[in-house]
Scaffold this motif. Sequence first.
Motif, PDB file in Angstrom:
ATOM      1  N   ILE A 101       0.966  -1.237  -0.152  1.00 33.79           N
ATOM      2  CA  ILE A 101       0.059  -0.139   0.109  1.00 33.79           C
ATOM      3  C   ILE A 101       0.782   1.175   0.082  1.00 33.79           C
ATOM      4  O   ILE A 101       1.644   1.328   0.782  1.00 33.79           O
ATOM      5  CB  ILE A 101      -0.707  -0.032   1.156  1.00 33.79           C
ATOM      6  N   ASP A 132       0.777   5.200   0.828  1.00 31.53           N
ATOM      7  CA  ASP A 132       0.045   6.102   1.426  1.00 31.53           C
ATOM      8  C   ASP A 132      -0.220   7.301   0.521  1.00 31.53           C
ATOM      9  O   ASP A 132       0.717   7.704  -0.176  1.00 31.53           O
ATOM     10  CB  ASP A 132       0.444   6.498   2.802  1.00 31.53           C
ATOM     11  N   GLY A 133      -1.117   8.333   1.064  1.00 33.39           N
ATOM     12  CA  GLY A 133      -1.068   9.599   0.363  1.00 33.39           C
ATOM     13  C   GLY A 133       0.117  10.648   0.580  1.00 33.39           C
ATOM     14  O   GLY A 133       0.674  10.346   1.459  1.00 33.39           O
ATOM     15  N   ARG A 140       5.112   8.139  -3.060  1.00 31.43           N
ATOM     16  CA  ARG A 140       5.263   7.275  -4.342  1.00 31.43           C
ATOM     17  C   ARG A 140       6.031   6.105  -4.242  1.00 31.43           C
ATOM     18  O   ARG A 140       6.860   6.191  -3.360  1.00 31.43           O
ATOM     19  CB  ARG A 140       5.476   8.105  -5.554  1.00 31.43           C
ATOM     20  N   SER A 150       4.643   3.926  -8.782  1.00 34.54           N
ATOM     21  CA  SER A 150       3.537   3.470  -8.192  1.00 34.54           C
ATOM     22  C   SER A 150       2.725   4.783  -7.366  1.00 34.54           C
ATOM     23  O   SER A 150       3.447   5.171  -6.620  1.00 34.54           O
ATOM     24  CB  SER A 150       3.660   2.152  -7.261  1.00 34.54           C
ATOM     25  N   GLU A 164      -0.749   6.160  -5.309  1.00 28.95           N
ATOM     26  CA  GLU A 164      -1.422   5.983  -3.946  1.00 28.95           C
ATOM     27  C   GLU A 164      -2.310   4.966  -4.183  1.00 28.95           C
ATOM     28  O   GLU A 164      -2.797   4.619  -5.259  1.00 28.95           O
ATOM     29  CB  GLU A 164      -2.218   7.410  -3.436  1.00 28.95           C
ATOM     30  N   GLY A 165      -2.431   4.226  -2.958  1.00 29.25           N
ATOM     31  CA  GLY A 165      -3.637   2.965  -3.188  1.00 29.25           C
ATOM     32  C   GLY A 165      -2.728   1.654  -3.081  1.00 29.25           C
ATOM     33  O   GLY A 165      -1.574   1.569  -2.812  1.00 29.25           O
ATOM     34  N   MET A 166      -3.708   0.588  -3.513  1.00 33.05           N
ATOM     35  CA  MET A 166      -2.942  -0.816  -3.398  1.00 33.05           C
ATOM     36  C   MET A 166      -2.206  -1.084  -4.773  1.00 33.05           C
ATOM     37  O   MET A 166      -2.742  -0.907  -5.963  1.00 33.05           O
ATOM     38  CB  MET A 166      -4.223  -1.589  -3.145  1.00 33.05           C
ATOM     39  N   ASN A 167      -1.029  -1.776  -4.583  1.00 35.94           N
ATOM     40  CA  ASN A 167      -0.317  -1.994  -5.776  1.00 35.94           C
ATOM     41  C   ASN A 167       0.198  -3.672  -5.741  1.00 35.94           C
ATOM     42  O   ASN A 167       0.126  -4.045  -4.656  1.00 35.94           O
ATOM     43  CB  ASN A 167       0.944  -1.045  -5.901  1.00 35.94           C
TER      44      ASN A 167
END
Length: 100
Positions: A37, A39-40, A43, A58, A60-63
């Motif tokens: 994950i 976070d805001g 990167r 990548s 923000e979010g799930m990668n």
Amino acid sequence: AMAAPGPSALSGLLTKLAQAAFGLGVASQVAQSAVYIVDGGHRAVVFDRARGVLDAISGEGMNFVIPWWQTPHVFDIRTRPRSISSVTGTKDLQMVNITL
């Protein structure tokens, strides 16, 4: 009438149940290690053992990554306030503090 299962049938059922639980545990561990994950304000870049650092960044979010083969490296990209202070002299020879 149907007879109760014998000890060998019950043992076989428990063995199958234990194998299924072990398989589910291994599968969930691999799935968890394949997700990371971001976070805001951050990167991530991915390091691949064969190709080095990948070009894709990548957000923000799930990668997802390939477990063991790829490792994510997360960076903070938020700007931080920075103040620079300096002491300077004026024309009438007074010392003045200036902070930018």
